[in-house]
Scaffold this motif. Structure first.
Motif, PDB file in Angstrom:
ATOM      1  N   PRO A  72     -13.856  -0.689-138.523  1.00  0.00           N
ATOM      2  CA  PRO A  72     -13.735  -2.214-138.543  1.00  0.00           C
ATOM      3  C   PRO A  72     -13.821  -2.742-137.032  1.00  0.00           C
ATOM      4  O   PRO A  72     -13.593  -1.960-136.197  1.00  0.00           O
ATOM      5  CB  PRO A  72     -12.204  -2.312-139.109  1.00  0.00           C
ATOM      6  CG  PRO A  72     -11.512  -1.106-138.993  1.00  0.00           C
ATOM      7  CD  PRO A  72     -12.539   0.112-138.882  1.00  0.00           C
ATOM      8  N   THR A  73     -14.189  -3.882-136.962  1.00  0.00           N
ATOM      9  CA  THR A  73     -14.238  -4.545-135.612  1.00  0.00           C
ATOM     10  C   THR A  73     -13.222  -5.699-135.402  1.00  0.00           C
ATOM     11  O   THR A  73     -13.137  -6.327-136.371  1.00  0.00           O
ATOM     12  CB  THR A  73     -15.780  -5.017-135.487  1.00  0.00           C
ATOM     13  OG1 THR A  73     -16.178  -5.750-136.313  1.00  0.00           O
ATOM     14  CG2 THR A  73     -16.716  -3.808-135.288  1.00  0.00           C
ATOM     15  N   VAL A  74     -12.771  -5.817-134.161  1.00  0.00           N
ATOM     16  CA  VAL A  74     -11.804  -6.822-134.010  1.00  0.00           C
ATOM     17  C   VAL A  74     -12.347  -7.509-132.767  1.00  0.00           C
ATOM     18  O   VAL A  74     -12.551  -6.863-131.680  1.00  0.00           O
ATOM     19  CB  VAL A  74     -10.383  -6.171-133.750  1.00  0.00           C
ATOM     20  CG1 VAL A  74      -9.546  -7.434-133.648  1.00  0.00           C
ATOM     21  CG2 VAL A  74      -9.988  -5.764-134.947  1.00  0.00           C
ATOM     22  N   TYR A  75     -12.357  -8.850-132.582  1.00  0.00           N
ATOM     23  CA  TYR A  75     -12.886  -9.795-131.566  1.00  0.00           C
ATOM     24  C   TYR A  75     -11.706 -10.508-131.065  1.00  0.00           C
ATOM     25  O   TYR A  75     -11.237 -11.322-132.128  1.00  0.00           O
ATOM     26  CB  TYR A  75     -14.033 -10.460-131.736  1.00  0.00           C
ATOM     27  CG  TYR A  75     -15.256  -9.440-132.013  1.00  0.00           C
ATOM     28  CD1 TYR A  75     -15.902  -8.908-130.997  1.00  0.00           C
ATOM     29  CD2 TYR A  75     -15.538  -9.521-133.383  1.00  0.00           C
ATOM     30  CE1 TYR A  75     -17.098  -8.136-131.423  1.00  0.00           C
ATOM     31  CE2 TYR A  75     -16.728  -8.607-133.667  1.00  0.00           C
ATOM     32  CZ  TYR A  75     -17.603  -7.976-132.692  1.00  0.00           C
ATOM     33  OH  TYR A  75     -18.405  -7.250-132.738  1.00  0.00           O
ATOM     34  N   ALA A  76     -11.510 -10.602-129.823  1.00  0.00           N
ATOM     35  CA  ALA A  76     -10.321 -11.810-129.640  1.00  0.00           C
ATOM     36  C   ALA A  76     -10.898 -12.489-128.244  1.00  0.00           C
ATOM     37  O   ALA A  76     -11.557 -12.123-127.655  1.00  0.00           O
ATOM     38  CB  ALA A  76      -8.969 -10.869-128.878  1.00  0.00           C
ATOM     39  N   THR A  77     -10.615 -13.695-128.595  1.00  0.00           N
ATOM     40  CA  THR A  77     -11.006 -14.707-127.483  1.00  0.00           C
ATOM     41  C   THR A  77      -9.935 -15.531-127.133  1.00  0.00           C
ATOM     42  O   THR A  77      -9.079 -15.790-128.011  1.00  0.00           O
ATOM     43  CB  THR A  77     -12.105 -15.649-127.949  1.00  0.00           C
ATOM     44  OG1 THR A  77     -11.652 -16.382-129.347  1.00  0.00           O
ATOM     45  CG2 THR A  77     -13.326 -15.056-128.790  1.00  0.00           C
ATOM     46  N   VAL A  78      -9.780 -15.793-125.850  1.00  0.00           N
ATOM     47  CA  VAL A  78      -8.568 -16.783-125.206  1.00  0.00           C
ATOM     48  C   VAL A  78      -9.514 -17.627-124.403  1.00  0.00           C
ATOM     49  O   VAL A  78     -10.473 -17.408-123.491  1.00  0.00           O
ATOM     50  CB  VAL A  78      -7.898 -15.888-124.409  1.00  0.00           C
ATOM     51  CG1 VAL A  78      -6.799 -16.792-123.567  1.00  0.00           C
ATOM     52  CG2 VAL A  78      -7.071 -14.909-125.183  1.00  0.00           C
ATOM     53  N   SER A  79      -9.117 -18.987-124.397  1.00  0.00           N
ATOM     54  CA  SER A  79      -9.522 -20.027-123.627  1.00  0.00           C
ATOM     55  C   SER A  79      -8.551 -21.012-123.218  1.00  0.00           C
ATOM     56  O   SER A  79      -7.495 -21.308-124.155  1.00  0.00           O
ATOM     57  CB  SER A  79     -10.545 -21.004-124.553  1.00  0.00           C
ATOM     58  OG  SER A  79     -10.876 -21.957-123.694  1.00  0.00           O
ATOM     59  N   GLY A  80      -8.563 -21.494-121.974  1.00  0.00           N
ATOM     60  CA  GLY A  80      -7.508 -22.472-121.515  1.00  0.00           C
ATOM     61  C   GLY A  80      -7.933 -23.304-120.619  1.00  0.00           C
ATOM     62  O   GLY A  80      -9.068 -23.309-120.082  1.00  0.00           O
TER      63      GLY A  80
END
Length: 170
Positions: free
Chosen positions: A90-98
């Motif tokens: 499985p693949t997991v992508y995380a994004t954070v934006s501020g």
């Protein structure tokens, strides 16, 4: 007349073989093909030295460039196989934006509001109609093909054991 033509034909064939041998030598020692090369040595002495070395010592296969190239290819094919097998994971992508945004009618009575956005995407491979399995099998077959090529190359440079041949003759 026929014998004379046969001798001329053999002479021409020997000349062509000599040219091909010189080209092969230039290729082997990485010498420019268009440059002249003159080979001078006592071939009988050289042939005797080579035969003695071939009969009395082992051939260092790992020093031959074609064996080293095939070893590196096997290593790369193994990595390709692992890459294809990783398609099952499985693949997991995380994004954070501020960001900060100003809120207000004028600069004197407004305020700065922070905004933070978090994102998470998970992909779990369930079924792809056998595509992943076929790619893994193709990569495995490609690795086995290179291993077979290496074994063939190693056998082609391995000297014939004369004691082994004599044992079969009796």
């Amino acid at each position: 007349m026929l014998s004379l033509n046969n001798l001329r034909s053999q002479r021409d064939q020997i000349g062509i073989q000599a040219e091909n041998a010189l080209r092969a030598l230039k290729f082997t020692i990485n010498y420019p093909v268009d440059e002249p090369l003159r080979v001078e040595d006592d071939l009988d002495k050289l042939e005797t030295a080579i035969e003695a070395a071939a009969l009395t010592s082992d051939i260092p296969f790992q020093q031959r460039p074609e064996i080293r190239l095939l070893d590196k290819t096997i290593e790369l094919q193994g990595m390709n196989e692992e890459l294809e097998k990783s398609a099952y994971l499985p693949t997991v992508y995380a994004t954070v934006s501020g960001q900060y945004q100003f809120q207000g009618n004028s600069f004197s009575d407004g305020f700065w509001a922070p905004t933070i956005v978090l994102g998470l995407n998970a992909s779990i491979p369930i079924y792809d109609f056998g595509g992943r399995k076929a790619r893994v099998e193709r990569a495995s077959l490609a690795t086995q093909k290179v291993i077979n090529q290496r074994n063939d190359a190693q056998r082609s440079v391995q000297p014939v054991s004369y004691t082994h041949l004599r044992a079969h003759e009796t």
